[in-house]
Design a protein around this motif. Structure first.
Motif, PDB file in Angstrom:
ATOM      1  N   GLY A  15       0.724  -1.405  -0.167  1.00 25.84           N
ATOM      2  CA  GLY A  15       0.373  -0.350  -0.345  1.00 25.84           C
ATOM      3  C   GLY A  15       0.792   1.393  -0.200  1.00 25.84           C
ATOM      4  N   ASP A  16       0.795   2.527   0.671  1.00 25.44           N
ATOM      5  CA  ASP A  16       0.799   3.848   0.494  1.00 25.44           C
ATOM      6  C   ASP A  16       2.012   3.411   1.406  1.00 25.44           C
ATOM      7  N   LEU A  17       3.156   3.791   1.407  1.00 26.05           N
ATOM      8  CA  LEU A  17       4.028   3.610   3.102  1.00 26.05           C
ATOM      9  C   LEU A  17       4.761   5.087   3.047  1.00 26.05           C
ATOM     10  N   GLN A  18       4.815   5.095   3.694  1.00 23.98           N
ATOM     11  CA  GLN A  18       5.781   6.635   4.351  1.00 23.98           C
ATOM     12  C   GLN A  18       7.394   6.018   4.239  1.00 23.98           C
ATOM     13  N   GLN A  19       8.706   6.238   3.476  1.00 23.34           N
ATOM     14  CA  GLN A  19       9.899   5.345   3.637  1.00 23.34           C
ATOM     15  C   GLN A  19      11.050   6.443   4.206  1.00 23.34           C
ATOM     16  N   LEU A  20      11.890   5.937   5.140  1.00 24.37           N
ATOM     17  CA  LEU A  20      13.223   6.962   5.460  1.00 24.37           C
ATOM     18  C   LEU A  20      13.783   6.400   4.882  1.00 24.37           C
ATOM     19  N   PRO A  21      14.478   7.301   3.944  1.00 28.43           N
ATOM     20  CA  PRO A  21      15.732   6.770   2.474  1.00 28.43           C
ATOM     21  C   PRO A  21      17.336   6.483   3.184  1.00 28.43           C
ATOM     22  N   PRO A  22      17.422   5.363   3.633  1.00 28.57           N
ATOM     23  CA  PRO A  22      18.936   4.970   4.246  1.00 28.57           C
ATOM     24  C   PRO A  22      20.175   5.813   3.639  1.00 28.57           C
ATOM     25  N   MET A  23      20.835   5.758   4.890  1.00 29.15           N
ATOM     26  CA  MET A  23      21.953   6.319   4.976  1.00 29.15           C
ATOM     27  C   MET A  23      23.162   6.550   3.913  1.00 29.15           C
ATOM     28  N   PHE A  24      23.046   4.742   3.294  1.00 25.13           N
ATOM     29  CA  PHE A  24      23.780   4.512   1.714  1.00 25.13           C
ATOM     30  C   PHE A  24      22.678   4.811   0.742  1.00 25.13           C
ATOM     31  N   SER A  25      22.485   6.234   0.539  1.00 27.21           N
ATOM     32  CA  SER A  25      21.612   6.148  -0.480  1.00 27.21           C
ATOM     33  C   SER A  25      22.336   7.818  -1.527  1.00 27.21           C
ATOM     34  N   ALA A  26      21.686   7.980  -2.213  1.00 29.47           N
ATOM     35  CA  ALA A  26      22.027   9.090  -3.482  1.00 29.47           C
ATOM     36  C   ALA A  26      21.177  10.570  -3.347  1.00 29.47           C
ATOM     37  N   LYS A  28      19.798  13.618  -1.989  1.00 32.11           N
ATOM     38  CA  LYS A  28      20.318  14.694  -1.612  1.00 32.11           C
ATOM     39  C   LYS A  28      20.232  15.672  -0.167  1.00 32.11           C
ATOM     40  N   VAL A  29      20.398  16.158   0.656  1.00 34.86           N
ATOM     41  CA  VAL A  29      19.872  16.656   1.576  1.00 34.86           C
ATOM     42  C   VAL A  29      20.704  17.716   2.073  1.00 34.86           C
ATOM     43  N   ALA A  30      20.677  18.684   1.971  1.00 29.87           N
ATOM     44  CA  ALA A  30      20.912  19.913   2.003  1.00 29.87           C
ATOM     45  C   ALA A  30      22.627  19.890   0.899  1.00 29.87           C
ATOM     46  N   GLY A  31      21.766  19.216  -0.293  1.00 26.35           N
ATOM     47  CA  GLY A  31      22.680  19.787  -1.366  1.00 26.35           C
ATOM     48  C   GLY A  31      23.580  18.499  -1.401  1.00 26.35           C
ATOM     49  N   GLN A  32      24.158  17.760  -0.408  1.00 26.97           N
ATOM     50  CA  GLN A  32      24.947  16.631  -0.293  1.00 26.97           C
ATOM     51  C   GLN A  32      24.450  15.348  -0.972  1.00 26.97           C
ATOM     52  N   ARG A  33      24.598  14.657  -0.984  1.00 27.49           N
ATOM     53  CA  ARG A  33      24.617  13.210  -1.059  1.00 27.49           C
ATOM     54  C   ARG A  33      24.501  12.526   0.349  1.00 27.49           C
ATOM     55  N   LEU A  34      23.396  12.013   0.423  1.00 31.70           N
ATOM     56  CA  LEU A  34      23.412  11.076   1.813  1.00 31.70           C
ATOM     57  C   LEU A  34      24.617  10.587   2.021  1.00 31.70           C
ATOM     58  N   TYR A  35      25.050   9.186   1.248  1.00 27.10           N
ATOM     59  CA  TYR A  35      26.314   8.225   1.142  1.00 27.10           C
ATOM     60  C   TYR A  35      26.910   9.121   1.081  1.00 27.10           C
ATOM     61  N   TRP A  36      27.700  10.319   0.488  1.00 27.44           N
ATOM     62  CA  TRP A  36      29.316  11.037   2.095  1.00 27.44           C
ATOM     63  C   TRP A  36      29.270  10.842   2.612  1.00 27.44           C
ATOM     64  N   ALA A  37      27.525  11.201   3.681  1.00 19.97           N
ATOM     65  CA  ALA A  37      27.965  11.309   4.589  1.00 19.97           C
ATOM     66  C   ALA A  37      28.234   9.980   5.749  1.00 19.97           C
ATOM     67  N   ALA A  38      27.743   9.219   4.942  1.00 16.68           N
ATOM     68  CA  ALA A  38      27.689   7.599   5.878  1.00 16.68           C
ATOM     69  C   ALA A  38      29.069   7.202   6.116  1.00 16.68           C
ATOM     70  N   ARG A  39      29.626   7.786   4.279  1.00 15.34           N
ATOM     71  CA  ARG A  39      31.334   7.481   4.625  1.00 15.34           C
ATOM     72  C   ARG A  39      31.537   8.046   5.398  1.00 15.34           C
ATOM     73  N   GLU A  40      31.449   9.326   5.739  1.00 15.17           N
ATOM     74  CA  GLU A  40      32.341  10.090   6.883  1.00 15.17           C
ATOM     75  C   GLU A  40      31.603   9.969   8.413  1.00 15.17           C
TER      76      GLU A  40
END
Length: 143
Positions: A15-26, A28-40
């Motif tokens: 059905g209709d779900l709300q899904q939280l993007p994983p940290m290792f995803s493409a 962008k939050v505040a102009g930065q890809r999440l996977y870059w932050a996760a690697r840090e």
């Protein structure tokens, strides 16, 4: 007993779900890809996204009780690995994907895709036709 629990838990992910993007995803939050932050080693506040799961079928194959297979028809933007993880959380045992195969994208489907030997044959025939018409040189195809 366990099969009924798995099916019941899987139904909650249709059905209709709300899904939280994983940290290792493409995403962008505040102009930065999440996977870059996760690697840090950083954890970034993420906003849930609306996705749809049209169907989710779960079954067992073989002797290994811990191995499940599932087939999912979902909207674009759905994190399939996250659904597997969340299903494991709902069952209280944890879960992860060991393999992922995308079978359909838009109008393209593996059910109508060429098999590699057929593609090689078609390319060889096209090359021979081109040579016969003086448009190329014959080459042997290798895979």
């Amino acid at each position: 007993m366990f099969n009924e629990q798995v099916q019941s838990a899987a139904e909650k992910f249709v059905g209709d779900l709300q899904q939280l993007p994983p940290m290792f995803s493409a995403v962008k939050v505040a102009g930065q890809r999440l996977y870059w932050a996760a690697r840090e080693g950083l954890e970034v506040v993420r906003q849930p996204r609306a996705v749809q799961v049209f169907s989710l079928t779960v079954w067992r194959e073989g002797e290994a009780a811990q191995d499940l297979h599932f087939h999912m028809h979902c909207s674009k933007g759905t994190y399939v690995r996250s659904v597997a993880h969340d299903l494991g959380q709902a069952l209280g045992c944890g879960a992860h994907l060991t393999a992922l195969r995308r079978e359909t994208v838009g109008d393209f489907s593996v059910s109508v895709a060429w098999q590699l030997p057929d593609l090689i044959d078609q390319l060889a025939e096209a090359e021979l036709r081109a040579v016969g018409q003086g448009q190329g040189t014959a080459k042997k195809l290798r895979c």
